[in-house]
Write a protein that holds these residues in place. Structure first.
Motif, PDB file in Angstrom:
ATOM      1  N   ALA A   5      26.577  36.564  40.464  1.00  0.00           N
ATOM      2  CA  ALA A   5      26.026  35.233  40.738  1.00  0.00           C
ATOM      3  C   ALA A   5      27.144  34.215  40.969  1.00  0.00           C
ATOM      4  CB  ALA A   5      25.122  34.787  39.590  1.00  0.00           C
ATOM      5  N   LEU A   6      28.185  34.284  40.155  1.00  0.00           N
ATOM      6  CA  LEU A   6      29.317  33.377  40.320  1.00  0.00           C
ATOM      7  C   LEU A   6      30.043  33.648  41.641  1.00  0.00           C
ATOM      8  CD1 LEU A   6      31.053  31.092  39.196  1.00  0.00           C
ATOM      9  CD2 LEU A   6      32.409  32.835  38.007  1.00  0.00           C
ATOM     10  N   ALA A   7      30.197  34.918  41.984  1.00  0.00           N
ATOM     11  CA  ALA A   7      30.862  35.281  43.241  1.00  0.00           C
ATOM     12  C   ALA A   7      30.088  34.727  44.443  1.00  0.00           C
ATOM     13  CB  ALA A   7      31.004  36.799  43.345  1.00  0.00           C
ATOM     14  N   LYS A   8      28.766  34.803  44.398  1.00  0.00           N
ATOM     15  CA  LYS A   8      27.953  34.234  45.484  1.00  0.00           C
ATOM     16  C   LYS A   8      28.153  32.728  45.559  1.00  0.00           C
ATOM     17  CE  LYS A   8      24.400  37.719  45.692  1.00  0.00           C
ATOM     18  NZ  LYS A   8      23.015  38.099  45.431  1.00  0.00           N
ATOM     19  N   LYS A   9      28.131  32.087  44.405  1.00  0.00           N
ATOM     20  CA  LYS A   9      28.277  30.631  44.350  1.00  0.00           C
ATOM     21  C   LYS A   9      29.640  30.186  44.880  1.00  0.00           C
ATOM     22  CE  LYS A   9      28.336  26.835  41.033  1.00  0.00           C
ATOM     23  NZ  LYS A   9      28.281  26.471  39.622  1.00  0.00           N
ATOM     24  N   GLU A  10      30.702  30.944  44.547  1.00  0.00           N
ATOM     25  CA  GLU A  10      32.061  30.578  44.943  1.00  0.00           C
ATOM     26  C   GLU A  10      32.504  31.217  46.262  1.00  0.00           C
ATOM     27  OE1 GLU A  10      34.786  31.278  41.710  1.00  0.00           O
ATOM     28  OE2 GLU A  10      33.809  29.777  40.445  1.00  0.00           O
ATOM     29  N   HIS A  11      31.620  32.014  46.876  1.00  0.00           N
ATOM     30  CA  HIS A  11      31.924  32.695  48.144  1.00  0.00           C
ATOM     31  C   HIS A  11      33.187  33.559  48.007  1.00  0.00           C
ATOM     32  CE1 HIS A  11      28.828  30.250  49.929  1.00  0.00           C
ATOM     33  NE2 HIS A  11      29.416  29.181  49.427  1.00  0.00           N
ATOM     34  N   LYS A  12      33.198  34.370  46.951  1.00  0.00           N
ATOM     35  CA  LYS A  12      34.326  35.264  46.686  1.00  0.00           C
ATOM     36  C   LYS A  12      33.827  36.692  46.541  1.00  0.00           C
ATOM     37  CE  LYS A  12      37.364  32.157  44.073  1.00  0.00           C
ATOM     38  NZ  LYS A  12      38.044  32.006  42.769  1.00  0.00           N
ATOM     39  N   ASP A  13      34.752  37.620  46.632  1.00  0.00           N
ATOM     40  CA  ASP A  13      34.468  39.008  46.317  1.00  0.00           C
ATOM     41  C   ASP A  13      34.644  39.200  44.813  1.00  0.00           C
ATOM     42  OD1 ASP A  13      33.989  39.625  48.962  1.00  0.00           O
ATOM     43  OD2 ASP A  13      36.024  40.315  49.335  1.00  0.00           O
ATOM     44  N   VAL A  14      34.361  40.406  44.356  1.00  0.00           N
ATOM     45  CA  VAL A  14      34.426  40.730  42.936  1.00  0.00           C
ATOM     46  C   VAL A  14      35.455  41.823  42.708  1.00  0.00           C
ATOM     47  CG1 VAL A  14      33.129  41.728  40.994  1.00  0.00           C
ATOM     48  CG2 VAL A  14      32.013  40.103  42.540  1.00  0.00           C
ATOM     49  N   THR A  74      31.563  43.249  47.301  1.00  0.00           N
ATOM     50  CA  THR A  74      31.101  42.011  47.910  1.00  0.00           C
ATOM     51  C   THR A  74      30.316  41.245  46.846  1.00  0.00           C
ATOM     52  OG1 THR A  74      29.038  43.017  48.659  1.00  0.00           O
ATOM     53  CG2 THR A  74      30.929  43.090  50.191  1.00  0.00           C
ATOM     54  N   SER A  75      29.974  40.003  47.137  1.00  0.00           N
ATOM     55  CA  SER A  75      29.245  39.202  46.150  1.00  0.00           C
ATOM     56  C   SER A  75      27.824  39.705  45.912  1.00  0.00           C
ATOM     57  CB  SER A  75      29.213  37.737  46.570  1.00  0.00           C
ATOM     58  OG  SER A  75      28.549  37.591  47.799  1.00  0.00           O
ATOM     59  N   ASP A  76      27.330  40.584  46.779  1.00  0.00           N
ATOM     60  CA  ASP A  76      26.018  41.178  46.518  1.00  0.00           C
ATOM     61  C   ASP A  76      26.125  42.595  45.946  1.00  0.00           C
ATOM     62  OD1 ASP A  76      26.993  41.801  49.032  1.00  0.00           O
ATOM     63  OD2 ASP A  76      25.046  41.860  50.001  1.00  0.00           O
ATOM     64  N   GLY A  77      27.308  42.969  45.491  1.00  0.00           N
ATOM     65  CA  GLY A  77      27.481  44.209  44.740  1.00  0.00           C
ATOM     66  C   GLY A  77      27.821  45.448  45.544  1.00  0.00           C
ATOM     67  N   LYS A  78      28.059  45.311  46.836  1.00  0.00           N
ATOM     68  CA  LYS A  78      28.405  46.471  47.658  1.00  0.00           C
ATOM     69  C   LYS A  78      29.880  46.833  47.425  1.00  0.00           C
ATOM     70  CE  LYS A  78      28.747  48.166  52.340  1.00  0.00           C
ATOM     71  NZ  LYS A  78      28.951  47.803  53.726  1.00  0.00           N
ATOM     72  N   ILE A  79      30.113  48.096  47.082  1.00  0.00           N
ATOM     73  CA  ILE A  79      31.477  48.578  46.841  1.00  0.00           C
ATOM     74  C   ILE A  79      32.166  48.778  48.195  1.00  0.00           C
ATOM     75  CG2 ILE A  79      32.888  50.460  45.916  1.00  0.00           C
ATOM     76  CD1 ILE A  79      30.472  51.098  44.033  1.00  0.00           C
ATOM     77  N   TYR A  80      33.332  48.159  48.369  1.00  0.00           N
ATOM     78  CA  TYR A  80      34.086  48.410  49.603  1.00  0.00           C
ATOM     79  C   TYR A  80      35.435  49.058  49.345  1.00  0.00           C
ATOM     80  CZ  TYR A  80      36.356  43.800  48.951  1.00  0.00           C
ATOM     81  OH  TYR A  80      37.034  42.721  48.469  1.00  0.00           O
ATOM     82  N   ASP A  81      35.831  49.171  48.087  1.00  0.00           N
ATOM     83  CA  ASP A  81      37.011  49.958  47.741  1.00  0.00           C
ATOM     84  C   ASP A  81      36.988  50.231  46.252  1.00  0.00           C
ATOM     85  OD1 ASP A  81      39.343  51.367  48.528  1.00  0.00           O
ATOM     86  OD2 ASP A  81      40.599  49.788  47.719  1.00  0.00           O
ATOM     87  N   GLU A  82      37.652  51.314  45.869  1.00  0.00           N
ATOM     88  CA  GLU A  82      37.774  51.654  44.458  1.00  0.00           C
ATOM     89  C   GLU A  82      39.049  52.445  44.244  1.00  0.00           C
ATOM     90  OE1 GLU A  82      35.072  55.058  43.094  1.00  0.00           O
ATOM     91  OE2 GLU A  82      33.997  54.244  44.829  1.00  0.00           O
ATOM     92  N   ASP A  83      39.531  52.400  43.012  1.00  0.00           N
ATOM     93  CA  ASP A  83      40.747  53.111  42.643  1.00  0.00           C
ATOM     94  C   ASP A  83      40.642  53.436  41.165  1.00  0.00           C
ATOM     95  OD1 ASP A  83      43.387  54.161  42.676  1.00  0.00           O
ATOM     96  OD2 ASP A  83      43.989  52.644  44.128  1.00  0.00           O
ATOM     97  N   VAL A  84      41.535  54.270  40.707  1.00  0.00           N
ATOM     98  CA  VAL A  84      41.516  54.656  39.301  1.00  0.00           C
ATOM     99  C   VAL A  84      42.940  54.754  38.790  1.00  0.00           C
ATOM    100  CG1 VAL A  84      41.453  57.148  39.783  1.00  0.00           C
ATOM    101  CG2 VAL A  84      40.532  56.289  37.625  1.00  0.00           C
ATOM    102  N   GLY A  85      43.121  54.423  37.516  1.00  0.00           N
ATOM    103  CA  GLY A  85      44.401  54.611  36.860  1.00  0.00           C
ATOM    104  C   GLY A  85      45.229  53.358  36.691  1.00  0.00           C
TER     105      GLY A  85
END
Length: 129
Positions: A30-39, A100-111
């Motif tokens: 919700a904050l990401a949508k409000k601030e127009h940022k990714d997560v 994305t601000s609506d929860g879509k994963i566009y990258d991931e990493d581990v470690g």
């Protein structure tokens, strides 16, 4: 070139000295949508030594904090304390998701990642969008 980069990092490190972690996934979106940022979603565990090392050596750097706060809403979820949505892996911590601000994963990493490697990753994932 190195002197310019070091000077820039020093200047950036003077401002914004902490991460504004959110510990609730839905509130973070919700904050990401409000601030127009990714997560940036960091999933860790209380007894994870690599999570602790990542927090102490990478996330403690002011220039890393500034980059995260400027471009992302940072969410931290401990698999031992917080509700983690089913679409995210809970094991193999630390886990790093970029959404994305609506929860879509566009990258991931581990470690664990050094500050230099993590900063490079932050710049790289911004180019994916």
């Amino acid at each position: 070139m190195n002197k310019i980069l070091l000077s820039l990092l020093f200047t950036v490190s003077l401002f914004g000295a902490e991460l504004n972690w959110i510990h609730n996934y839905n509130k973070g979106l919700a904050l990401a949508k409000k601030e127009h940022k990714d997560v940036y979603l960091f999933i860790g565990a209380d007894a994870c030594r690599y999570c602790k090392k990542f927090k102490e050596t990478t996330l403690s750097k002011k220039y890393v904090m500034n980059k995260l706060n400027a471009d992302f809403v940072p969410i931290y979820l401990s698999r031992d304390q917080h509700k983690i949505p089913d679409k995210f892996e809970r094991y193999g911590a630390p886990r790093h998701y970029f959404l994305t601000s609506d929860g879509k994963i566009y990258d991931e990493d581990v470690g664990y990642m050094s500050p230099k490697r993590f900063l490079s990753l932050l710049k790289e994932v911004k180019s994916f969008k």
